[in-house]
Design an enzyme around this catalytic site. Sequence first.
Site, PDB file in Angstrom:
ATOM      1  N   ASN A   1     -14.593  -6.391  -2.987  1.00  0.00           N
ATOM      2  CA  ASN A   1     -14.895  -5.249  -2.117  1.00  0.00           C
ATOM      3  C   ASN A   1     -15.697  -4.222  -2.910  1.00  0.00           C
ATOM      4  O   ASN A   1     -15.169  -3.583  -3.816  1.00  0.00           O
ATOM      5  CB  ASN A   1     -13.575  -4.640  -1.610  1.00  0.00           C
ATOM      6  CG  ASN A   1     -13.793  -3.469  -0.667  1.00  0.00           C
ATOM      7  OD1 ASN A   1     -14.893  -2.909  -0.588  1.00  0.00           O
ATOM      8  ND2 ASN A   1     -12.750  -3.078   0.038  1.00  0.00           N
TER       9      ASN A   1
ATOM     10  N   HIS B   1     -18.506  -5.411   6.636  1.00  0.00           N
ATOM     11  CA  HIS B   1     -17.982  -4.933   5.356  1.00  0.00           C
ATOM     12  C   HIS B   1     -17.156  -6.044   4.712  1.00  0.00           C
ATOM     13  O   HIS B   1     -16.335  -6.691   5.363  1.00  0.00           O
ATOM     14  CB  HIS B   1     -17.127  -3.685   5.595  1.00  0.00           C
ATOM     15  CG  HIS B   1     -16.425  -3.211   4.369  1.00  0.00           C
ATOM     16  ND1 HIS B   1     -17.048  -3.175   3.137  1.00  0.00           N
ATOM     17  CD2 HIS B   1     -15.151  -2.779   4.163  1.00  0.00           C
ATOM     18  CE1 HIS B   1     -16.188  -2.720   2.236  1.00  0.00           C
ATOM     19  NE2 HIS B   1     -15.035  -2.485   2.828  1.00  0.00           N
TER      20      HIS B   1
ATOM     21  N   CYS C   1     -16.689   3.115   2.828  1.00  0.00           N
ATOM     22  CA  CYS C   1     -17.228   1.749   2.988  1.00  0.00           C
ATOM     23  C   CYS C   1     -18.252   1.666   4.120  1.00  0.00           C
ATOM     24  O   CYS C   1     -19.071   0.742   4.148  1.00  0.00           O
ATOM     25  CB  CYS C   1     -16.104   0.760   3.235  1.00  0.00           C
ATOM     26  SG  CYS C   1     -14.861   0.787   1.946  1.00  0.00           S
TER      27      CYS C   1
HETATM   28  O1  UT7 Z   1     -12.453  -1.343   2.139  1.00  0.00           O
HETATM   29  C1  UT7 Z   1     -11.575  -0.471   2.748  1.00  0.00           C
HETATM   30  C2  UT7 Z   1     -10.890  -1.119   3.917  1.00  0.00           C
HETATM   31  N1  UT7 Z   1      -9.758  -1.882   3.457  1.00  0.00           N
HETATM   32  C3  UT7 Z   1      -9.407  -3.051   3.996  1.00  0.00           C
HETATM   33  O2  UT7 Z   1     -10.037  -3.559   4.867  1.00  0.00           O
HETATM   34  C4  UT7 Z   1      -8.139  -3.705   3.465  1.00  0.00           C
HETATM   35  C5  UT7 Z   1      -7.282  -4.279   4.577  1.00  0.00           C
HETATM   36  N2  UT7 Z   1      -6.053  -4.893   4.080  1.00  0.00           N
HETATM   37  C6  UT7 Z   1      -6.018  -6.036   3.348  1.00  0.00           C
HETATM   38  O3  UT7 Z   1      -7.039  -6.621   3.065  1.00  0.00           O
HETATM   39  C7  UT7 Z   1      -4.660  -6.590   2.971  1.00  0.00           C
HETATM   40  O4  UT7 Z   1      -3.643  -5.825   3.571  1.00  0.00           O
HETATM   41  C8  UT7 Z   1      -4.417  -6.640   1.428  1.00  0.00           C
HETATM   42  C9  UT7 Z   1      -5.285  -7.712   0.806  1.00  0.00           C
HETATM   43  C10 UT7 Z   1      -4.736  -5.288   0.809  1.00  0.00           C
HETATM   44  C11 UT7 Z   1      -2.959  -6.992   1.137  1.00  0.00           C
HETATM   45  O5  UT7 Z   1      -2.616  -8.227   1.733  1.00  0.00           O
HETATM   46  P1  UT7 Z   1      -1.298  -8.354   2.624  1.00  0.00           P
HETATM   47  O6  UT7 Z   1      -1.260  -9.743   3.110  1.00  0.00           O
HETATM   48  O7  UT7 Z   1      -1.342  -7.266   3.666  1.00  0.00           O
HETATM   49  O8  UT7 Z   1      -0.136  -8.131   1.564  1.00  0.00           O
HETATM   50  P2  UT7 Z   1       1.016  -7.031   1.553  1.00  0.00           P
HETATM   51  O9  UT7 Z   1       0.487  -5.731   1.091  1.00  0.00           O
HETATM   52  O10 UT7 Z   1       1.764  -7.070   2.849  1.00  0.00           O
HETATM   53  O11 UT7 Z   1       1.975  -7.605   0.435  1.00  0.00           O
HETATM   54  C12 UT7 Z   1       2.715  -8.833   0.635  1.00  0.00           C
HETATM   55  C13 UT7 Z   1       3.462  -9.162  -0.635  1.00  0.00           C
HETATM   56  C14 UT7 Z   1       4.287  -7.994  -1.191  1.00  0.00           C
HETATM   57  O12 UT7 Z   1       5.454  -8.511  -1.774  1.00  0.00           O
HETATM   58  P3  UT7 Z   1       6.859  -8.490  -0.984  1.00  0.00           P
HETATM   59  O13 UT7 Z   1       7.128  -7.030  -0.714  1.00  0.00           O
HETATM   60  O14 UT7 Z   1       6.635  -9.260   0.274  1.00  0.00           O
HETATM   61  O15 UT7 Z   1       7.800  -9.123  -1.941  1.00  0.00           O
HETATM   62  C15 UT7 Z   1       3.400  -7.434  -2.279  1.00  0.00           C
HETATM   63  O16 UT7 Z   1       4.142  -6.768  -3.287  1.00  0.00           O
HETATM   64  O17 UT7 Z   1       2.532  -9.508  -1.664  1.00  0.00           O
HETATM   65  C16 UT7 Z   1       2.794  -8.699  -2.818  1.00  0.00           C
HETATM   66  N3  UT7 Z   1       1.518  -8.466  -3.500  1.00  0.00           N
HETATM   67  C17 UT7 Z   1       1.004  -9.301  -4.406  1.00  0.00           C
HETATM   68  N4  UT7 Z   1       1.464 -10.431  -4.927  1.00  0.00           N
HETATM   69  C18 UT7 Z   1       0.708 -11.055  -5.837  1.00  0.00           C
HETATM   70  C19 UT7 Z   1       0.641  -7.432  -3.297  1.00  0.00           C
HETATM   71  N5  UT7 Z   1      -0.425  -7.589  -4.099  1.00  0.00           N
HETATM   72  C20 UT7 Z   1      -0.218  -8.740  -4.796  1.00  0.00           C
HETATM   73  C21 UT7 Z   1      -0.968  -9.422  -5.751  1.00  0.00           C
HETATM   74  N6  UT7 Z   1      -0.478 -10.581  -6.245  1.00  0.00           N
HETATM   75  N7  UT7 Z   1      -2.178  -8.983  -6.180  1.00  0.00           N
END
Ligand code: UT7
Length: 314
Positions: free
Chosen positions: A270, A239, A113
Amino acid sequence: MSGSRVVALGHHQPERVLTNADLEKMVDTDDAWIRQRTGIATRRIASADESVADMAAAAAAKALAASGLSPADIGQVTVATCSAIDRCPSIAAQVANRLQIPAAVCFDLNNACAGFCTALATADHALRAGAARHALVIGAEKMSDLADWTDRSSCILLGDGAGAAVISASDDALIGPVAWGSDPTRNNAVRLVDAWQPRFAQEGQAVFRWATSELPAIAAQACERAGIATTDLAGVVTHQANLRIIEALTRKLKLRDDVVIARDVVESGNTSAASVPLALSKLVERGELPSGRPVLLFAFGGGLSWAGQVITTP
Ligand code: UT7
């Protein structure tokens, strides 16, 4: 010449819009979760027969036309990409072929990225060293090829597209010194798994924490190196990974109230190395960033790596 400057920009996105409602039919997700956690509303997805080279060439053709230069003026073509599957000829060489650029050095660069800002710095260095007078720098990605469409945590993030800049040697250094580097101890935080059928994967929370806690100070370094205060910036194009990261990172930079902050992630998702030039080109095209204004570009991702610089808008 003691510096270089961005003289023109261009971008291209595929026709097809993939909405959060569309994704609800593909994986167990919903519009409210995607908007709240990422800010993303839509992303563009290339068709099976639209390649990284197609998108790169389309964006580059617009930038070249806007520059007023002829293809023969271009001495270097660099394409930042991590999603292109064709390695030789490089995407840059394919762009040169399509745009009838006759004799440029052409190469692709992969810094995930952070690729476009890295490529912009290397082109700036080449122009300063007299290796070329004009260069095309492109970020182009078909992230939909890398998406695991069964993984709701990552497929909802990704989009396709390309952005391009023509840069020229100049007396003034209107592309500022780069702030770049990496933390290889966190190699696996963003990765492509399975080299022969690559799929995007990441430790989302770890990357989120890193980006919002450690990167604001590094982004500020790019301003220090350019000799300007963050309060002097007219715009910030980071980014486009997550709107919450953009808001947190820019909040820590101490910016003016009227600064223009790129939020193209909302409509484009992204797009990895394409995200910064795509967002920048759109802001300039819409007249939201007038000519001659200082703008911080700052990108980060796989590596984990980062690169950024202050440019003056064309
Ligand atoms: O470009 C490369 C650099 N990358 C980045 O900058 C990405 C940085 N990270 C992020 O943007 C965020 O961490 C994400 C958008 C990828 C994820 O968001 P988050 O708030 O960190 O969610 P999480 O992974 O902690 O997941 C929270 C909950 C989980 O469920 P439980 O375990 O709490 O029951 C996931 O299973 O949300 C669930 N979940 C979803 N639910 C509905 C994960 N993806 C989804 C989804 N829809 N698409």
